[in-house]
Scaffold this motif. Structure first.
Motif, PDB file in Angstrom:
ATOM      1  N   ARG A   1      37.272  30.738  37.254  1.00  0.00           N
ATOM      2  CA  ARG A   1      38.019  31.812  37.928  1.00  0.00           C
ATOM      3  C   ARG A   1      38.051  33.014  36.996  1.00  0.00           C
ATOM      4  N   TYR A   2      38.018  34.194  37.584  1.00  0.00           N
ATOM      5  CA  TYR A   2      37.908  35.423  36.815  1.00  0.00           C
ATOM      6  C   TYR A   2      39.069  36.363  37.122  1.00  0.00           C
ATOM      7  N   GLU A   3      39.605  36.977  36.059  1.00  0.00           N
ATOM      8  CA  GLU A   3      40.670  37.965  36.260  1.00  0.00           C
ATOM      9  C   GLU A   3      40.123  39.287  36.784  1.00  0.00           C
ATOM     10  N   LEU A   4      38.838  39.533  36.544  1.00  0.00           N
ATOM     11  CA  LEU A   4      38.198  40.757  37.036  1.00  0.00           C
ATOM     12  C   LEU A   4      36.803  40.428  37.558  1.00  0.00           C
ATOM     13  N   ILE A   5      36.520  40.880  38.773  1.00  0.00           N
ATOM     14  CA  ILE A   5      35.182  40.798  39.352  1.00  0.00           C
ATOM     15  C   ILE A   5      34.772  42.210  39.725  1.00  0.00           C
ATOM     16  N   VAL A   6      33.556  42.592  39.379  1.00  0.00           N
ATOM     17  CA  VAL A   6      33.067  43.933  39.697  1.00  0.00           C
ATOM     18  C   VAL A   6      31.736  43.837  40.431  1.00  0.00           C
TER      19      VAL A   6
ATOM     20  N   LEU B   1      30.012  39.051  50.474  1.00  0.00           N
ATOM     21  CA  LEU B   1      30.406  39.511  49.144  1.00  0.00           C
ATOM     22  C   LEU B   1      31.891  39.280  48.911  1.00  0.00           C
ATOM     23  N   LEU B   2      32.708  39.650  49.884  1.00  0.00           N
ATOM     24  CA  LEU B   2      34.160  39.470  49.767  1.00  0.00           C
ATOM     25  C   LEU B   2      34.532  37.993  49.673  1.00  0.00           C
ATOM     26  N   GLN B   3      33.827  37.142  50.399  1.00  0.00           N
ATOM     27  CA  GLN B   3      34.118  35.719  50.357  1.00  0.00           C
ATOM     28  C   GLN B   3      33.739  35.114  49.012  1.00  0.00           C
ATOM     29  N   CYS B   4      32.586  35.516  48.470  1.00  0.00           N
ATOM     30  CA  CYS B   4      32.172  35.023  47.146  1.00  0.00           C
ATOM     31  C   CYS B   4      33.198  35.406  46.092  1.00  0.00           C
ATOM     32  N   ALA B   5      33.667  36.664  46.161  1.00  0.00           N
ATOM     33  CA  ALA B   5      34.661  37.122  45.192  1.00  0.00           C
ATOM     34  C   ALA B   5      35.980  36.377  45.371  1.00  0.00           C
ATOM     35  N   ALA B   6      36.374  36.146  46.617  1.00  0.00           N
ATOM     36  CA  ALA B   6      37.632  35.449  46.890  1.00  0.00           C
ATOM     37  C   ALA B   6      37.621  34.033  46.326  1.00  0.00           C
ATOM     38  N   ASP B   7      36.468  33.387  46.363  1.00  0.00           N
ATOM     39  CA  ASP B   7      36.366  32.017  45.866  1.00  0.00           C
ATOM     40  C   ASP B   7      36.461  31.931  44.341  1.00  0.00           C
ATOM     41  N   ARG B   8      36.225  33.047  43.647  1.00  0.00           N
ATOM     42  CA  ARG B   8      36.160  33.012  42.188  1.00  0.00           C
ATOM     43  C   ARG B   8      37.253  33.834  41.502  1.00  0.00           C
ATOM     44  N   ILE B   9      38.084  34.547  42.239  1.00  0.00           N
ATOM     45  CA  ILE B   9      39.100  35.411  41.643  1.00  0.00           C
ATOM     46  C   ILE B   9      40.368  34.612  41.327  1.00  0.00           C
ATOM     47  N   THR B  10      41.084  35.019  40.282  1.00  0.00           N
ATOM     48  CA  THR B  10      42.394  34.440  40.021  1.00  0.00           C
ATOM     49  C   THR B  10      43.412  35.069  40.969  1.00  0.00           C
ATOM     50  N   GLU B  11      44.574  34.456  41.099  1.00  0.00           N
ATOM     51  CA  GLU B  11      45.568  34.921  42.070  1.00  0.00           C
ATOM     52  C   GLU B  11      46.017  36.353  41.783  1.00  0.00           C
TER      53      GLU B  11
END
Length: 245
Positions: free
Chosen positions: A115-120, A151-161
């Protein structure tokens, strides 16, 4: 290396602390990527994901901004670009902090549990239009390989809360992207409208999305003043990177 010699380097772009070769990448170093890399929030960030890294520009900028304290995963679908990004990373001061993966993010995110605190992402944004000179440039510009919902779904799966997903888009596409994001459970928390000159309508937008609701901050960044010089706002944002600032 002196500033004079740095300017003479070909096939890429020289920044204050690193060089980005981009002659084998479909999309070259440009203002959009530099704006996003300088603007995305990095306070307290330990893990970063760069979706569609291209030449590795965003990963390198964020490594500099986090002073090498963050671990960065950079994913790129195009093989030639991924190889060049790896070379750019290897030649940088942060070779041990950035890992470049040659993969389609739609498959990659299913195989990794971090999980990532920042995705760009500086993502493709045009619907299929006039054919580009190469398939690589077409994939970089058009959403045929990576639509915004995916793209939004990929980011949602890997982002921290409490993390943030930050993108740069044409202003004309930004609002539709925000609406799509909200339908998928995101909250728009940061927005910067980018204008080339004072009094002109914005042509780009920087967006910061989060799974968590909270305060919303909006700003406008004017790139050039009436005298065609870079504005104080743009200079303040990018002066740690550009050689001429």
């Amino acid at each position: 290396m002196t500033g004079h010699k740095a300017v003479l380097r070909r096939g890429g772009f020289t920044f204050k602390q690193f060089f980005v070769a981009h002659d084998r990448c479909a999309m070259k170093v440009g203002t959009d990527g530099v704006l996003l890399g300088a603007w995305a929030p990095v306070a307290g960030v330990k893990r970063i994901l760069d979706i569609g890294t291209g030449s590795g520009l965003l990963a390198l900028m964020l490594a500099q901004r986090t002073h090498g304290h963050a671990f960065i995963d950079a994913v790129e679908i195009d093989n030639a670009a991924a190889i060049q990004a790896r070379e750019n990373v290897a030649a940088s001061p942060w070779a041990d902090k950035i890992t470049v993966y040659q993969s389609d993010i739609k498959q990659w995110h299913l195989q990794h549990t971090e999980r990532y605190e920042l995705i760009v992402s500086n993502p493709p944004y045009f619907d299929k239009g006039v054919s580009c000179a190469t398939p690589e440039r077409e994939h970089a510009r058009y959403t045929t390989q990576l639509d915004h919902s995916s793209l939004l779904q990929c980011a949602a799966d890997r982002i921290t809360e409490q993390g943030f997903f930050c993108v740069v888009l044409p202003e004309s596409i930004g609002q539709a992207f925000v609406l799509q994001a909200e339908q998928q459970g995101w909250h728009c928390r940061f927005r910067a409208n980018i204008t080339e000159h004072e009094g002109k309508p914005p042509h780009r937008v920087l967006l910061g999305l989060s799974p968590s609701a909270g305060e919303f901050f909006a700003e406008q960044i004017v790139i050039r003043g009436p005298d065609q010089r870079y504005s104080e706002a743009y200079t303040g944002l990018t002066q740690d990177f550009y050689l001429f600032m």
